[in-house]
Design an enzyme around this catalytic site. Structure first.
Site, PDB file in Angstrom:
ATOM      1  N   CYS A   1       1.145   8.276  -2.393  1.00  0.00           N
ATOM      2  CA  CYS A   1       0.704   8.354  -0.893  1.00  0.00           C
ATOM      3  C   CYS A   1       0.069   9.357  -0.665  1.00  0.00           C
ATOM      4  O   CYS A   1      -0.801   9.416   0.519  1.00  0.00           O
ATOM      5  CB  CYS A   1       2.477   8.369  -0.214  1.00  0.00           C
TER       6      CYS A   1
ATOM      7  N   ARG B   1       4.246  -0.233   0.457  1.00  0.00           N
ATOM      8  CA  ARG B   1       3.129   0.073   0.581  1.00  0.00           C
ATOM      9  C   ARG B   1       2.537  -1.358   1.806  1.00  0.00           C
ATOM     10  O   ARG B   1       1.722  -2.511   1.215  1.00  0.00           O
ATOM     11  CB  ARG B   1       2.261   0.008  -0.068  1.00  0.00           C
TER      12      ARG B   1
HETATM   13  C1  BEZ Z   1       4.516   8.150  -4.090  1.00  0.00           C
HETATM   14  O1  BEZ Z   1       4.112   8.047  -5.203  1.00  0.00           O
HETATM   15  O2  BEZ Z   1       3.868   7.845  -3.443  1.00  0.00           O
HETATM   16  C2  BEZ Z   1       5.330   7.292  -4.292  1.00  0.00           C
HETATM   17  C3  BEZ Z   1       5.461   6.599  -5.808  1.00  0.00           C
HETATM   18  C4  BEZ Z   1       7.554   6.256  -5.715  1.00  0.00           C
HETATM   19  C5  BEZ Z   1       7.834   5.588  -4.673  1.00  0.00           C
HETATM   20  C6  BEZ Z   1       7.555   5.918  -3.566  1.00  0.00           C
HETATM   21  C7  BEZ Z   1       6.672   7.572  -3.613  1.00  0.00           C
END
Ligand code: BEZ
Length: 215
Positions: free
Chosen positions: A52, A129
């Site tokens: 993110c 997402r």
């Molecule tokens: C992230 O790295 O943004 C992420 C990865 C897995 C689950 C939720 C967020």
């Protein structure tokens, strides 16, 4: 006890964007505040997570390009405003990237649920997402869903907006891998007469149903 199954209705392309009034890092924002502009509404799973964070830096990087196209950007997760503010400050401090767009703090999940942003098979609590491209009449024109583990491609989001705006402006469609400057596709003819007419009009036609032209 039988599991209570709640019907989740996902908004679809061509639907009016579900209305909302939400608390954001830029104060309270309503969907109708964006009437007359294009809007990219996107969700991310959680603040202070690595993928993110890369996406937020990338969205900040294309913010100027979006503005040039008359497009506003609005993020969302089910984290609090304090968390969003702390994360945005952290990104600026550690990476030197200022986050210029508002982020909805959807603790109540009202916006999340009305846009179908939680996909329980992927995560029962976090938003996946999502990207909703909403036009100036507040109609959903395109939807992208990515899983938690895959960061989105900003070039594709810009390309999709360019394609939609080109379609609206010129009444044409865009072929696979189209980018601005490439030839566009004439929509399929609706009558035999239109098919015959089309072949005489100087388009580049492989056959009556596949005609391309330069803009
Ligand atoms: C992230 O790295 O943004 C992420 C990865 C897995 C689950 C939720 C967020």
């Amino acid at each position: 006890m039988e599991e209570l199954k709640q019907e989740i209705r996902l908004p679809r392309i061509g639907d009016p964007a579900p209305d909302f009034e939400a608390v954001t890092t830029h104060g309270t924002i309503k969907l109708e505040d964006y009437k007359g502009s294009w809007l990219v509404l996107f969700s991310h799973p959680a603040d202070f997570t690595p993928v993110c964070t890369t996406e937020f830096m990338a969205f900040a990087e294309i913010y100027g390009e979006l503005q040039k196209r008359g497009v506003e950007l609005l993020g969302l997760s089910v984290d609090s405003v304090s968390s969003h503010i702390a994360w945005a400050r952290n990104i600026e401090e550690k990476a030197g990237v200022k986050i210029p767009f508002p982020i909805i703090a959807d603790l109540s999940k009202e916006v999340t649920l009305s846009y179908g942003m939680v996909h329980p098979g992927e995560s029962k609590t976090e938003t996946v997402r999502c990207v909703f491209i909403i036009d100036p009449n507040q109609i959903i024109r395109a939807i992208l869903y990515y899983p938690l583990t895959t960061g989105r491609n900003m070039a594709e989001i810009l390309r999709l907006i360019d394609a939609l705006q080109t379609t609206d402006q010129h009444g044409v469609a865009t072929p696979a891998n189209w980018k601005p400057g490439d030839m566009v596709v004439m929509p399929p003819p609706k009558t035999q007469e239109m098919a015959e007419e089309r072949l005489k009009q100087g388009y580049e036609c492989k056959d009556w149903y596949l005609c391309m032209k330069k803009l």
